[in-house]
Design a protein around this motif. Structure first.
Motif, PDB file in Angstrom:
ATOM      1  N   ASN A 248     -13.727  35.103  41.863  1.00 42.07           N
ATOM      2  CA  ASN A 248     -14.005  34.252  40.690  1.00 42.07           C
ATOM      3  C   ASN A 248     -13.213  34.700  39.474  1.00 42.07           C
ATOM      4  OD1 ASN A 248     -15.339  36.635  40.151  1.00 42.07           O
ATOM      5  ND2 ASN A 248     -17.240  35.673  39.468  1.00 42.07           N
TER       6      ASN A 248
ATOM      7  N   GLY B  75     -12.987  28.915  36.711  1.00 41.54           N
ATOM      8  CA  GLY B  75     -13.934  27.824  36.880  1.00 41.54           C
ATOM      9  C   GLY B  75     -13.414  26.808  37.889  1.00 41.54           C
ATOM     10  N   PRO B  76     -14.179  25.736  38.142  1.00 36.89           N
ATOM     11  CA  PRO B  76     -13.788  24.747  39.163  1.00 36.89           C
ATOM     12  C   PRO B  76     -12.417  24.113  38.918  1.00 36.89           C
ATOM     13  CG  PRO B  76     -16.082  24.459  38.562  1.00 36.89           C
ATOM     14  CD  PRO B  76     -15.517  25.456  37.591  1.00 36.89           C
TER      15      PRO B  76
ATOM     16  N   ARG C  97      -9.572  26.699  39.390  1.00 41.01           N
ATOM     17  CA  ARG C  97      -9.399  26.997  40.820  1.00 41.01           C
ATOM     18  C   ARG C  97      -8.597  25.894  41.508  1.00 41.01           C
ATOM     19  NH1 ARG C  97     -11.435  29.600  45.414  1.00 41.01           N
ATOM     20  NH2 ARG C  97     -11.634  28.230  47.220  1.00 41.01           N
ATOM     21  N   GLU C  98      -8.930  24.646  41.247  1.00 35.48           N
ATOM     22  CA  GLU C  98      -8.241  23.545  41.903  1.00 35.48           C
ATOM     23  C   GLU C  98      -6.772  23.476  41.496  1.00 35.48           C
ATOM     24  OE1 GLU C  98      -9.380  21.788  44.424  1.00 35.48           O
ATOM     25  OE2 GLU C  98     -11.148  23.066  44.242  1.00 35.48           O
TER      26      GLU C  98
ATOM     27  N   ARG D 109     -20.259  33.725  48.592  1.00 34.99           N
ATOM     28  CA  ARG D 109     -19.045  32.961  48.259  1.00 34.99           C
ATOM     29  C   ARG D 109     -17.851  33.418  49.087  1.00 34.99           C
ATOM     30  NH1 ARG D 109     -17.814  31.862  42.079  1.00 34.99           N
ATOM     31  NH2 ARG D 109     -16.162  30.720  43.163  1.00 34.99           N
TER      32      ARG D 109
END
Length: 249
Positions: free
Chosen positions: A55, A99-100, A103-104, A247
């Motif tokens: 993360n 964060g999301p 990450r993408e 995770r």
């Protein structure tokens, strides 16, 4: 003394690296982001060591000598940051939360080829915008220059679970407790207790990534009980050890 190498072009892309894989000290002409989509990595410079679980993403500006070590079966993603964009980020090695959206973007930049001209440049702009708004969350373990302090930290590096007091470590290394306490604050910017906690968290991340249970990790790293470890880990990493391991899976 780390080997000095000429700056290299910064690689970009993705790959799987085995547990314990090590890249010796080197530097790059461009900035570099290294993200472990699975596994964890440690980045070491003359200023200390930064650990990044799945993360976090590590940032190394151009020209900084650094080395990497990877833990677990690591899905590593490398993103080069052109010098023209590096001024948007901090001028020292660091770690940022992922964060999301971040990450993408990291996965998109390293997973798929560029099918439209300028697509990767546009994604990099989004990446820099996200990082510029993200506070640093450095799992940073600074390293001393003072020989007396280094003697103490070397003992603890060799055995992070050792529960010897600072006074006891002073007797082992020939320095007073008061002197060592002052040096920890003056040179490393934190108390002895905080430095040892960060060292143990670093090793805890490595043990958890390698598959050890929370209880085994707590014992190996010197905590008196799993609850104390869970509280310290959550405060530093931002999630419980159990959630971190889940995770990874």
């Amino acid at each position: 003394m780390p080997e000095t190498r000429q700056p290299q072009d910064t690689p970009s892309g993705a790959g799987r690296l085995p547990h314990g894989f090590h890249l010796d000290h080197h530097s790059h002409r461009q900035g570099q982001l290294v993200y472990a989509a699975a596994g964890a990595l440690a980045t070491t410079t003359e200023r200390g060591t930064w650990v990044a679980p799945a993360n976090r993403v590590t940032w190394t500006p151009p020209g900084f000598q650094h080395a990497h070590r990877f833990y677990g079966d690591t899905d590593v993603r490398l993103v080069a940051v052109p010098e023209s964009l590096c001024g948007e980020l901090v001028a020292h090695p660091s770690v940022f939360a992922v964060g999301p959206l971040l990450r993408e973007v990291l996965l998109a930049l390293t997973d798929r080829p560029e099918t439209r001209a300028g697509a990767h440049d546009r994604l990099r702009t989004v990446l820099i915008d996200e990082l510029a708004e993200t506070p640093e969350q450095s799992l940073h373990l600074p390293e001393p220059r003072d020989d007396r302090l280094r003697a103490v930290t070397d003992v603890l590096h060799a055995d992070p679970g050792r529960n010897t007091t600072l006074a006891g470590l002073g007797r082992l290394t020939g320095a007073s407790e008061r002197t060592l306490s002052r040096l920890f604050h003056l040179e490393l910017g934190m108390s002895f207790h905080r430095w040892r906690t960060m060292l143990r968290i670093h090793h805890g991340l490595i043990h958890l990534t390698g598959g050890r249970s929370v209880t085994e990790t707590a014992t190996a790293c010197g905590w008196s009980n799993p609850t104390s470890f869970i509280e310290a880990f959550t405060e530093v990493v931002g999630q419980t050890p159990g959630r971190y391991q889940a995770r990874l899976r």
